[in-house]
Design a protein around this motif. Sequence first.
Motif, mmCIF file in Angstrom:
data_model
loop_
_atom_site.group_PDB
_atom_site.id
_atom_site.type_symbol
_atom_site.label_atom_id
_atom_site.label_comp_id
_atom_site.label_asym_id
_atom_site.label_seq_id
_atom_site.Cartn_x
_atom_site.Cartn_y
_atom_site.Cartn_z
ATOM 1 N N ASN A 198 0.853 -1.194 0.000
ATOM 2 C CA ASN A 198 0.000 0.000 0.000
ATOM 3 C C ASN A 198 0.883 1.237 0.000
ATOM 4 N N THR A 227 0.720 4.080 1.839
ATOM 5 C CA THR A 227 0.538 5.012 2.954
ATOM 6 C C THR A 227 1.764 5.896 3.147
ATOM 7 N N SER A 228 2.925 5.396 2.676
ATOM 8 C CA SER A 228 4.156 6.195 2.738
ATOM 9 C C SER A 228 5.147 5.632 1.733
ATOM 10 N N LYS A 283 1.244 8.503 -0.053
ATOM 11 C CA LYS A 283 0.538 9.477 0.782
ATOM 12 C C LYS A 283 1.448 10.203 1.767
#
Length: 593
Positions: free
Chosen positions: A282, A284-285, A316
Motif C-alpha cells: 500500500n 501510505t508512505s 501518501k
Amino acid sequence: MALLRFFLFPFIHIALFSSLCFAADPSVSYEFRLSYITASPLGVPQQVIAVNGKFPGPVINATTNYLVSVNVWNELDDENLLMTWPGIQMRRDSWDDGVLGTNCPIPPKQNYSYNFQVKDQIGSFFYFPSLNLQRTSGGFGPIIINNRNIIPIPFAQPDGDIILLIGDWYTQNHTALRTALDSGEDLGMPDGVLINGKGPYRYNTTLVPDGIEYETIQVDPGKTYRLRVHNVGTSTSLNFRIQGHNLLLVETEGHYTSQQNYTSFDIHVGQSYSFLVTMDQNATSDYYIVASARFVNESLWQRVTGVAVLHYSNSKGPVSGPLPVAPSDVYNQWAAMTQPRSIKQNTTASGARPNPQGSFHYGQINITATYILRILPPVTINGKQRSTLNGISFVNPDTPIRLADLHNVKGAYKLDFPDKPLDRPPRMDISVINATYKGFFQFVFQNNDTKMLSFHMDGYSFFVVGMDWGIWTEDKKSSYNNWDAISRCTVEVYPGGWTAILVSLDNVGVWNIRTENLDRRYLGLETYMRIINPEENGETEMVPPDNVRYCGALKSLQKASTQSSAVSVLGAGKTVVFFSLLNLLCASFFIFW
C-alpha cells in the motif's frame, strides 16, 4: 547473351551486396570523456571522476552480438587511464580488455577507441577505470546487454528497468587513498555508501548530516520492475534490501538464475544481480532502499549505510521510522554461506542462444589442471606492504604480455605461476599462469586473509561448484554441484573458507584474474592467464587492432596521437566504421536500384 548479362548484372550484384548488408552485425558507439569534477555526495566537497560530465557515467546499452565501440578520452590531466569491461567476454580479443597486462595506458589528453563484440551474451555488468584505485573516485557506469527479440526471457516482460549502483565511499580521493596504502596503512572504515552517486536519505539525524542529496526511485503501484544492482565500491560487501518488498532473483552477470525470493541479498564487491520487484504494497508512505556494510563489526560501521527512497506515484507521505533490519547471521558462519549456495542456474532458460543454459554438462568433463590459489594477509616485501597469491605479489608489466610475445620482447614476464602454495618467501614478480588452450581448469580460491574477498576472471564465465569453510582438499569434490551451479564472472570467497570454480579455457588471449577489492588488488592480489592456441591459424585470436598503443620496450613504435574520435579496427580489418559505411552504402544502393 550480352543483353542477358546486361539485365542480370545488377541483380547478381544486388544479391551479393544484400548478403553483405544483412550479414553485418548491428553496432553501437559511444564517446566517453573522463574528467574531474567537484561533487559532495556525502556533504563534503571532493574531486570525483565523471564520464561526460556525469557521476556515475552513462549506460552502455547493446544487444547480443552487437559490435560496441567506446572512444575514451583521458581528460584527467595528471594520470594515465584504462577502461575495463568486466564480464564482457571478448571472444578472441583480449587486446581491448583494458588492464595493464593487455593494454598500454591512455596518456592525458589522448584517446583510445575500444572495439569489441558482445558475442553470445546477455545480462547486467558495469565498466570502470582499472588503474591506480581510480574507481574509488568514480568513472564507473552500467552496461546492459539485451536478449535478441527471437530469444525469450524466462519471465514476463518487466514494466521498467531500474539501475542501482551501490558502493562504499571515501571522502578522500584515489590519490590520497593510494598514499595511505603506499605508506603501509589500511584504508580503514569508509565514510559511507552511495546509491547512484548520491548519499543517504536522512533516516538518522545523528549519522546523516542535513542537506545531502539522495536518490529517489519513482514507481507505479501494481507494476513489476527489473532492478539491476551492481556493487561498484572499493572493498565492502553490502546487504541490499527494500523495505516491505521481496527481491526475486532472476539473473547474475549474464546468466539466468533459478527464481527465488529473498528479503535481503548480499552483494559483494564487483558483483551484479538482477531482481524482479513487484510494487504490491500500500502507499501510505514511501519505502526505504538500503545498502549496508556486511561481514564487518556492524555496530561500529553504522555510518557505512546507503539509503534511497522508493516512491509510489500514489504515495501518501514520506518514509519514516527505523531502517529494515539487516541479517543477524554475521557471527554464524554456517548460516551466512547459505545464501550464495542457494544461487542456481536456470537450466531450462535460453541465454543468448536458443538452447537451455544447462545443456553444457560441465560436471561430466575431466579436469585437466587444478590451481589452488592461497590468499594471505598483507606482508612486507622489500620494505613495502603487499598482498600475495601463492606467495607472489603481482607487478604490472611495462610491456603488455601479448605485445611482448608478438614483438619478441624477452623477460617481459614469466610463465612460472605455481599451481599451489609453495614453502618459500613471498616475492614481487610478473608471474603468469601458463594455461592450456581448451583445457578444463579447476581454480580453488583459499582465503586465509581476514576479510571477505571477491575474485573476478576476465574473458570468461565460470561455474561456481563449491564453497565451504576450512582448508580445501581433494575429497571436497564429492560435495560439488555438478548439475546447476551458477555460471558467473565474479565470486565471493569468505575469510577462513574456500571457493571452487570450473572453467573451460576456449577463449585465447591473456586474461586477468584479480580480486575486485581495490585495496588488495593495488597491493598485488592478481595474476593473468596466458592462453595460446599452439596450432594458431589466424582464426582463434584476433590480430592487434590498428590503433593499438605501445609502451615499455615497444614505446618507439607508438605513433603520434591524431586526437581523432574515429573508431578503429575490430580485429583483422573489421571495423565498426566499415559496418556503418556498409549500411549507408546498402541503403543508397537499394534506393538507387
